[in-house]
Design a protein around this motif. Structure first.
Motif, PDB file in Angstrom:
ATOM      1  N   TRP A  68       0.790  -1.231  -0.043  1.00 48.45           N
ATOM      2  CA  TRP A  68       0.212   0.027   0.021  1.00 48.45           C
ATOM      3  C   TRP A  68       0.730   1.357  -0.119  1.00 48.45           C
ATOM      4  O   TRP A  68       0.661   2.131  -0.693  1.00 48.45           O
ATOM      5  CB  TRP A  68      -0.916   0.064   1.207  1.00 48.45           C
ATOM      6  N   LEU A  72       0.996   4.268  -2.945  1.00 54.83           N
ATOM      7  CA  LEU A  72       0.796   5.726  -2.578  1.00 54.83           C
ATOM      8  C   LEU A  72       2.141   6.383  -3.096  1.00 54.83           C
ATOM      9  O   LEU A  72       2.055   7.474  -3.758  1.00 54.83           O
ATOM     10  CB  LEU A  72       1.066   5.864  -1.047  1.00 54.83           C
ATOM     11  N   GLU A  91      -8.808   7.309  -3.838  1.00 53.35           N
ATOM     12  CA  GLU A  91      -7.857   6.623  -3.008  1.00 53.35           C
ATOM     13  C   GLU A  91      -8.228   6.204  -1.747  1.00 53.35           C
ATOM     14  O   GLU A  91      -7.737   5.119  -1.191  1.00 53.35           O
ATOM     15  CB  GLU A  91      -6.889   7.950  -2.863  1.00 53.35           C
ATOM     16  N   THR A  92      -9.401   6.935  -1.178  1.00 47.57           N
ATOM     17  CA  THR A  92      -9.895   6.556   0.323  1.00 47.57           C
ATOM     18  C   THR A  92     -10.533   5.238   0.237  1.00 47.57           C
ATOM     19  O   THR A  92     -10.389   4.444   1.108  1.00 47.57           O
ATOM     20  CB  THR A  92     -10.470   7.657   0.826  1.00 47.57           C
ATOM     21  N   THR A  94     -10.305   3.166  -2.026  1.00 44.47           N
ATOM     22  CA  THR A  94      -9.273   2.050  -2.480  1.00 44.47           C
ATOM     23  C   THR A  94      -8.463   1.621  -1.197  1.00 44.47           C
ATOM     24  O   THR A  94      -8.238   0.199  -0.969  1.00 44.47           O
ATOM     25  CB  THR A  94      -8.109   2.289  -3.538  1.00 44.47           C
ATOM     26  N   GLN A  95      -8.228   2.567  -0.087  1.00 37.88           N
ATOM     27  CA  GLN A  95      -7.519   1.993   1.090  1.00 37.88           C
ATOM     28  C   GLN A  95      -8.509   1.206   1.837  1.00 37.88           C
ATOM     29  O   GLN A  95      -8.105   0.066   2.430  1.00 37.88           O
ATOM     30  CB  GLN A  95      -7.266   3.166   1.899  1.00 37.88           C
ATOM     31  N   ASN A  98      -8.454  -2.029   0.244  1.00 37.40           N
ATOM     32  CA  ASN A  98      -7.407  -2.739   0.740  1.00 37.40           C
ATOM     33  C   ASN A  98      -7.268  -3.524   1.956  1.00 37.40           C
ATOM     34  O   ASN A  98      -7.027  -4.659   1.911  1.00 37.40           O
ATOM     35  CB  ASN A  98      -6.375  -1.705   0.345  1.00 37.40           C
ATOM     36  N   VAL A  99      -7.603  -2.711   2.803  1.00 43.12           N
ATOM     37  CA  VAL A  99      -7.926  -3.431   4.274  1.00 43.12           C
ATOM     38  C   VAL A  99      -8.816  -4.412   4.508  1.00 43.12           C
ATOM     39  O   VAL A  99      -8.622  -5.446   4.908  1.00 43.12           O
ATOM     40  CB  VAL A  99      -7.944  -2.256   5.192  1.00 43.12           C
TER      41      VAL A  99
ATOM     42  N   LYS B 164      -9.267   2.573   9.509  1.00 48.17           N
ATOM     43  CA  LYS B 164      -8.025   2.758   9.198  1.00 48.17           C
ATOM     44  C   LYS B 164      -7.948   3.916   8.257  1.00 48.17           C
ATOM     45  O   LYS B 164      -6.837   4.755   8.257  1.00 48.17           O
ATOM     46  CB  LYS B 164      -7.452   1.475   8.378  1.00 48.17           C
ATOM     47  N   ALA B 165      -8.901   3.998   7.384  1.00 48.85           N
ATOM     48  CA  ALA B 165      -8.760   5.232   6.378  1.00 48.85           C
ATOM     49  C   ALA B 165      -9.237   6.301   7.215  1.00 48.85           C
ATOM     50  O   ALA B 165      -8.524   7.549   7.046  1.00 48.85           O
ATOM     51  CB  ALA B 165      -9.913   4.761   5.198  1.00 48.85           C
ATOM     52  N   GLN B 168      -6.706   8.668   9.220  1.00 46.25           N
ATOM     53  CA  GLN B 168      -5.827   9.349   8.098  1.00 46.25           C
ATOM     54  C   GLN B 168      -6.437  10.581   7.591  1.00 46.25           C
ATOM     55  O   GLN B 168      -6.045  11.604   7.184  1.00 46.25           O
ATOM     56  CB  GLN B 168      -5.069   8.772   7.370  1.00 46.25           C
TER      57      GLN B 168
END
Lengths: 236, 236
Positions: A68, A72, A91-92, A94-95, A98-99, B164-165, B168
């Motif tokens: 990850w 970025l 992006e957010t 996708t994060q 991803n998690v 997690k997102a 941040q």
């Protein structure tokens, strides 16, 4: 100059779900890179990085670890290349994806196919992987194989949110692939490279999507032989 | 002219998780709209729509039902207003998030707080809701309440990808809210309006985010009294 260290098994097979994310991200950005395979038990080979996990990306004098963080980094460092996320919303989300993949999809599939991995790696790596998984799951790999008939339908059910989207769209990015596609691809490519088990059912929209991602970037995913293909070559 | 039909309970409280998604989407687009509350058992009130569920959006002579279909409709119909998805990647990943919320988050929370809803609606609605949930879950609402001490930690764990997102980022859209924020908000707003149970723990990044979304659009979410606030008013 970009260099990628990724897991390599016997016959030079590349089975790491995380390294596939990074590999396709580099292709997405259209960046040339060199690849160095590392055996899972060979910490010495990546000792230069100051830690023990792949993928590792070296860009000039900088070292980036964790798939990850690498995604970025590539997005920030190469903003003029095709975007991996298409902006802040992408992006957010996708994060989040991803998690979710790491916490929900991987544990729902990987342990049940892990026994097959031992036949794809050198003996030292097999012992290392067995110890790692069995201590994590508190069951033997053979017990986990016994749970496979129940695990596969549960894994397929977990894919329902992506299935609903892929019923209508070519990729998780819509008409074009995005980094989220590579995250999901990494899970199924891992399964394809290490095991003969059919993880998806025929006719599944996720299966049709997987074939499309295998074809991307001059078929880099498909050129990696599946377990079934490797066994056929050995037998011939 | 836009009109929204949404669930209304006693004291005119608005507790539908799906209707909150639509309500905030309309505010996000900056569109004026009229609201019509509908009791859950009062099919006659929305008979004009040809179906039995809210939210329903009427735009001029067109009728759109289902919160996801409404979001897509608003995005296509009002392209010059602030985007709900920020492009194809955001739209597809939001769809994945929307289905995940419906399939994973809602069943992990809603049944365990459902008994509380009966005290927020008229008797006919309470009977209707009890029958609906008990037949779906094959347990009485009181049995589901008994499972609540285990259900809440499981629900919180499921939020880990968004947590997690949000560790941040201010919103799931990054620095600005996006439709995915409204999807998640709908779940927690439902809980806030129907139950005194603290769904999130103090210090949770998701809790801090929820407070931010309550404040959006002139505090439309916060102006809707919580169950605790309504009980305090009744007692006073």
């Amino acid at each position: 100059m970009l260099e990628l260290w990724e897991l390599g098994g016997e016959g030079n097979c590349r089975y790491s779900t995380f390294c596939w994310r990074t590999r396709l991200a580099l292709h997405h950005k259209g960046l040339p890179f060199a690849i160095h395979p590392v055996a899972v038990s060979d910490k010495a080979a990546i000792g230069f990085s100051g830690q023990t996990k792949v993928p590792i990306l070296r860009h000039e004098d900088r070292m980036v670890t964790d798939s990850w963080a690498i995604a970025l980094y590539l997005e920030r460092e190469f903003p003029d290349r095709p975007s991996l996320f298409s902006g802040a919303v992408g992006e957010t989300l996708t994060q989040v994806f991803n998690v979710w993949t790491d916490r929900e999809l991987i544990p729902a599939l990987v342990p049940y196919l892990m026994r097959d991995v031992l036949d794809c790696v050198a003996d030292a790596d097999a012992a290392h992987l067995r110890a790692q998984i069995e201590s994590g799951f508190k069951r033997s790999l053979e017990e986990l194989v016994g749970e496979r008939p129940k695990a596969l339908p549960a894994f397929r059910r977990k894919l329902q949110p992506v299935r609903k989207a892929l019923d209508q769209k070519q990729f998780l990015g819509g008409s074009q692939p995005t980094y989220a596609d590579y995250v999901l691809f990494g899970v199924l490519q891992w399964a394809r490279v290490v095991s003969r088990v059919e993880v998806l059912e025929a006719g599944d929209a996720v299966s049709a999507w997987f074939e499309r991602v295998l074809d991307l970037y001059d078929g880099v995913g498909r050129k990696e032989l599946s377990r079934t293909e490797r066994l056929r070559e050995t037998a011939a």
